[in-house]
Design a protein around this motif. Structure first.
Motif, PDB file in Angstrom:
ATOM      1  N   GLY A  12       0.763  -1.226   0.196  1.00 31.70           N
ATOM      2  CA  GLY A  12      -0.039  -0.020  -0.005  1.00 31.70           C
ATOM      3  C   GLY A  12       0.830   1.457  -0.037  1.00 31.70           C
ATOM      4  N   ASN A  13       0.727   1.912   1.220  1.00 33.05           N
ATOM      5  CA  ASN A  13       1.408   3.356   1.156  1.00 33.05           C
ATOM      6  C   ASN A  13       2.781   2.987   1.963  1.00 33.05           C
ATOM      7  OD1 ASN A  13      -0.626   4.855  -0.398  1.00 33.05           O
ATOM      8  ND2 ASN A  13      -1.789   5.138   1.595  1.00 33.05           N
ATOM      9  N   HIS A  14       2.920   1.927   2.565  1.00 29.77           N
ATOM     10  CA  HIS A  14       4.232   1.624   3.243  1.00 29.77           C
ATOM     11  C   HIS A  14       5.206   1.042   2.584  1.00 29.77           C
ATOM     12  CE1 HIS A  14       6.551   0.498   6.758  1.00 29.77           C
ATOM     13  NE2 HIS A  14       6.317  -0.707   6.283  1.00 29.77           N
ATOM     14  N   VAL A  15       6.289   1.675   2.649  1.00 28.09           N
ATOM     15  CA  VAL A  15       7.594   0.876   1.888  1.00 28.09           C
ATOM     16  C   VAL A  15       8.447   0.356   3.092  1.00 28.09           C
ATOM     17  CG1 VAL A  15       9.357   1.360   0.520  1.00 28.09           C
ATOM     18  CG2 VAL A  15       7.807   2.716   0.334  1.00 28.09           C
ATOM     19  N   ALA A  16       8.372  -1.079   3.118  1.00 25.67           N
ATOM     20  CA  ALA A  16       8.864  -1.950   3.984  1.00 25.67           C
ATOM     21  C   ALA A  16      10.322  -2.167   4.180  1.00 25.67           C
ATOM     22  CB  ALA A  16       8.104  -3.454   3.938  1.00 25.67           C
ATOM     23  N   VAL A  17      10.685  -2.265   2.526  1.00 26.19           N
ATOM     24  CA  VAL A  17      12.235  -2.503   2.140  1.00 26.19           C
ATOM     25  C   VAL A  17      12.647  -1.170   1.378  1.00 26.19           C
ATOM     26  CG1 VAL A  17      14.014  -3.717   1.357  1.00 26.19           C
ATOM     27  CG2 VAL A  17      12.097  -4.901   2.728  1.00 26.19           C
ATOM     28  N   LYS A  18      13.745  -0.443   1.672  1.00 27.33           N
ATOM     29  CA  LYS A  18      13.892   0.746   0.918  1.00 27.33           C
ATOM     30  C   LYS A  18      15.367   0.561   0.183  1.00 27.33           C
ATOM     31  CE  LYS A  18      11.199   3.034   4.188  1.00 27.33           C
ATOM     32  NZ  LYS A  18      11.104   4.074   5.222  1.00 27.33           N
ATOM     33  N   ASN A  19      15.629   0.151  -0.896  1.00 25.92           N
ATOM     34  CA  ASN A  19      16.944   0.299  -1.549  1.00 25.92           C
ATOM     35  C   ASN A  19      17.881  -0.488  -1.085  1.00 25.92           C
ATOM     36  OD1 ASN A  19      18.344   1.136  -3.753  1.00 25.92           O
ATOM     37  ND2 ASN A  19      19.266   2.857  -2.775  1.00 25.92           N
ATOM     38  N   ALA A  20      17.453  -1.831  -0.707  1.00 25.30           N
ATOM     39  CA  ALA A  20      18.331  -2.783  -0.001  1.00 25.30           C
ATOM     40  C   ALA A  20      19.308  -3.355  -0.827  1.00 25.30           C
ATOM     41  CB  ALA A  20      17.677  -3.856   0.928  1.00 25.30           C
ATOM     42  N   SER A  21      20.719  -3.244  -0.609  1.00 20.85           N
ATOM     43  CA  SER A  21      21.790  -3.900  -1.639  1.00 20.85           C
ATOM     44  C   SER A  21      22.874  -4.615  -0.608  1.00 20.85           C
ATOM     45  CB  SER A  21      22.283  -3.062  -2.537  1.00 20.85           C
ATOM     46  OG  SER A  21      21.534  -2.081  -3.383  1.00 20.85           O
ATOM     47  N   PHE A  22      22.873  -5.927  -0.916  1.00 22.18           N
ATOM     48  CA  PHE A  22      24.282  -6.630  -0.379  1.00 22.18           C
ATOM     49  C   PHE A  22      24.809  -7.709  -1.272  1.00 22.18           C
ATOM     50  CE2 PHE A  22      20.256  -8.079   1.709  1.00 22.18           C
ATOM     51  CZ  PHE A  22      20.297  -9.500   1.379  1.00 22.18           C
ATOM     52  N   SER A  23      25.842  -8.369  -0.869  1.00 23.44           N
ATOM     53  CA  SER A  23      25.989  -9.445  -1.319  1.00 23.44           C
ATOM     54  C   SER A  23      26.787 -10.482  -0.435  1.00 23.44           C
ATOM     55  CB  SER A  23      27.321  -9.365  -2.549  1.00 23.44           C
ATOM     56  OG  SER A  23      28.376  -8.727  -1.881  1.00 23.44           O
ATOM     57  N   ILE A  24      26.569 -11.843  -0.495  1.00 25.40           N
ATOM     58  CA  ILE A  24      26.909 -12.836   0.534  1.00 25.40           C
ATOM     59  C   ILE A  24      27.981 -13.924  -0.498  1.00 25.40           C
ATOM     60  CG2 ILE A  24      26.195 -14.629   2.138  1.00 25.40           C
ATOM     61  CD1 ILE A  24      23.802 -13.034   2.363  1.00 25.40           C
ATOM     62  N   LYS A  25      29.137 -14.074  -0.064  1.00 19.41           N
ATOM     63  CA  LYS A  25      30.091 -14.898  -0.627  1.00 19.41           C
ATOM     64  C   LYS A  25      29.805 -16.598  -0.142  1.00 19.41           C
ATOM     65  CE  LYS A  25      33.882 -11.694  -0.908  1.00 19.41           C
ATOM     66  NZ  LYS A  25      35.200 -11.474  -0.506  1.00 19.41           N
ATOM     67  N   LYS A  26      29.959 -17.462  -1.059  1.00 19.91           N
ATOM     68  CA  LYS A  26      29.873 -18.860  -0.833  1.00 19.91           C
ATOM     69  C   LYS A  26      30.653 -18.952   0.452  1.00 19.91           C
ATOM     70  CE  LYS A  26      30.235 -23.328  -2.770  1.00 19.91           C
ATOM     71  NZ  LYS A  26      30.588 -24.213  -4.144  1.00 19.91           N
ATOM     72  N   GLY A  27      29.895 -20.052   1.589  1.00 20.08           N
ATOM     73  CA  GLY A  27      30.411 -20.309   2.617  1.00 20.08           C
ATOM     74  C   GLY A  27      30.410 -19.384   3.711  1.00 20.08           C
ATOM     75  N   GLU A  28      29.729 -17.933   3.504  1.00 26.81           N
ATOM     76  CA  GLU A  28      29.638 -17.180   4.636  1.00 26.81           C
ATOM     77  C   GLU A  28      28.381 -17.526   5.500  1.00 26.81           C
ATOM     78  OE1 GLU A  28      31.450 -12.780   3.960  1.00 26.81           O
ATOM     79  OE2 GLU A  28      29.841 -13.134   2.533  1.00 26.81           O
ATOM     80  N   ILE A  29      28.655 -17.223   7.097  1.00 26.15           N
ATOM     81  CA  ILE A  29      27.689 -17.228   7.759  1.00 26.15           C
ATOM     82  C   ILE A  29      27.167 -15.893   8.358  1.00 26.15           C
ATOM     83  CG2 ILE A  29      26.885 -18.161   9.958  1.00 26.15           C
ATOM     84  CD1 ILE A  29      28.567 -20.504   9.819  1.00 26.15           C
ATOM     85  N   ILE A  30      26.155 -15.564   7.842  1.00 25.82           N
ATOM     86  CA  ILE A  30      25.533 -14.141   8.131  1.00 25.82           C
ATOM     87  C   ILE A  30      24.680 -13.670   8.977  1.00 25.82           C
ATOM     88  CG2 ILE A  30      24.782 -12.145   6.941  1.00 25.82           C
ATOM     89  CD1 ILE A  30      27.563 -12.747   6.028  1.00 25.82           C
ATOM     90  N   GLY A  31      24.791 -12.791  10.035  1.00 27.37           N
ATOM     91  CA  GLY A  31      23.693 -12.462  10.870  1.00 27.37           C
ATOM     92  C   GLY A  31      22.700 -11.330  10.471  1.00 27.37           C
ATOM     93  N   PHE A  32      21.591 -11.740  10.402  1.00 28.88           N
ATOM     94  CA  PHE A  32      20.570 -10.650   9.848  1.00 28.88           C
ATOM     95  C   PHE A  32      19.699 -10.194  11.009  1.00 28.88           C
ATOM     96  CE2 PHE A  32      17.245  -9.359   6.528  1.00 28.88           C
ATOM     97  CZ  PHE A  32      18.414  -8.550   5.758  1.00 28.88           C
ATOM     98  N   LEU A  33      20.144  -8.842  11.285  1.00 31.70           N
ATOM     99  CA  LEU A  33      19.711  -8.279  12.401  1.00 31.70           C
ATOM    100  C   LEU A  33      18.575  -7.040  12.089  1.00 31.70           C
ATOM    101  CD1 LEU A  33      22.615  -8.270  14.650  1.00 31.70           C
ATOM    102  CD2 LEU A  33      21.098  -9.849  14.641  1.00 31.70           C
ATOM    103  N   GLY A  34      17.592  -6.969  13.181  1.00 34.45           N
ATOM    104  CA  GLY A  34      16.706  -5.488  12.833  1.00 34.45           C
ATOM    105  C   GLY A  34      15.583  -5.705  14.118  1.00 34.45           C
TER     106      GLY A  34
END
Length: 341
Positions: A12-34
């Motif tokens: 609707g009028n709410h933008v939940a994600v705004k221009n998100a950009s990132f890359s993750i390499k093979k074998g990485e363990i990434i913590g996703f926080l918020g």
């Protein structure tokens, strides 16, 4: 392995994600926080193909999740916060059902046997899921994510509701899986993220506000990079020894805090890491170290500080069709259809 570029998601009028950009390499363990409602679950759902993006791209091993969803999804194993378990099935029946659902081409019996061994559910594989403890259900949830041997594992709150022993067991399992898979781990338990993840991505109000290792974030945000040392030995000689270590700017004796020991406050020069030389100098003189702690910010303090900062909002005209309600409705209908399927 994973490339996200210019990702937007609008409800609707709410933008939940705004221009998100990132890359993750093979074998990485990434913590996703918020914080709750920050948009991290929306991004995870887009990566797994449960939601479509309003704008931007997300690719898994070179396959766009929207343009080539079958190939992309073959490379993903997903554990939602509430594992999708059929509790009237046995563990084995459920994993065989998931094997068929995913159209896996690997030999069925050895493949499922190997998964049961990896997640340590061999002893309960013939029991009904509804009779299992919460910890074992989480293991079964991780097992279904491993069916098909995907390159990427996306785990949303894998230890929620578990007791401390179960949390440690699941944490160790994730660390082992990280040796052979790319792992994205979302959790509110920041000590868990710090113990397992090599890098953290922090999102707030739909905007990615940090993407770095916990150590780099701490070094960037911490004003106090000093150390506190507790050691047993002659106070004056220890003080002189510490003052001669290369990279030490200042040393202050804090006196006795524990019987038979002396505490020292050590301030390094700039970003110098003096811990190894402190250990070597003191151990060579047979002065036992009882404690060496850093006053740098913990991941929890970093998270609180970053999420309390004002968020720079991307320009609204970056989102193509922001005022086009018809495009938004079409997107929402697509999401509803995908959810029903």
């Amino acid at each position: 392995m994973i490339e996200v570029s210019g990702l937007y998601k609008r409800y609707g009028n709410h933008v939940a994600v705004k221009n998100a950009s990132f890359s993750i390499k093979k074998g990485e363990i990434i913590g996703f926080l918020g914080p709750n409602g920050a948009g991290k679950s929306t991004i995870m759902n887009i990566l797994t193909g449960y939601l479509s993006a309003t704008q931007g791209t997300a690719t898994i091993d070179g396959f766009d999740i929207m343009d080539n969803p079958l190939e992309a999804k073959r490379r993903i194993g997903y554990l939602p916060e509430i594992p999708p378990l059929y509790t009237d099935m046995t563990v084995r029946e459920y994993l065989e059902f998931m094997y068929g659902l995913k159209k896996v081409k690997l030999p069925k019996k050895p493949h499922i046997d190997e998964i049961c061994k990896i997640v340590k559910i061999e002893d309960v594989q013939h029991r009904l899921i509804k009779n299992l403890s919460k910890g074992y259900r989480q293991r079964v949830g991780i097992a279904q994510a491993l069916v098909g041997n995907p390159d990427v594992l996306i785990l949303d709150e894998p230890t929620v509701g578990l007791d401390p022993k179960q949390i440690i067991e699941i944490r160790n399992l994730i660390a082992r899986l990280g040796k052979t898979h790319t792992v994205i781990l979302s959790s509110h338990i920041l000590s868990e993220i710090q113990a397992v993840c090599e890098r953290v991505i922090i999102i707030n109000r739909g905007v990615i506000i940090a993407d770095a290792t916990p150590e780099d974030l701490s070094a960037k945000l911490s004003e106090d990079k000093s150390l506190v040392l507790r050691v047993s030995g002659p106070e004056s000689e220890i003080l002189k020894t510490l003052q001669t270590i290369n990279g030490v700017a200042e040393v202050e004796s804090l006196g006795q805090r524990e019987s038979g020991t002396v505490d020292f406050h050590i301030t390094p020069k700039d970003t110098a890491d003096v811990r190894r030389e402190i250990f070597e100098r003191l151990s060579n003189r047979n002065w036992p170290i009882y404690m060496l702690t850093s006053n740098a910010l913990t991941l929890e303090q970093i998270f609180l500080r970053l999420t309390e900062m004002p968020v720079e909002e991307p320009e609204t005209d970056e989102l193509v069709g922001l005022d086009n309600q018809e495009d938004t409705e079409d997107s929402e209908k697509t999401d509803k259809k995908e959810s029903e399927e």
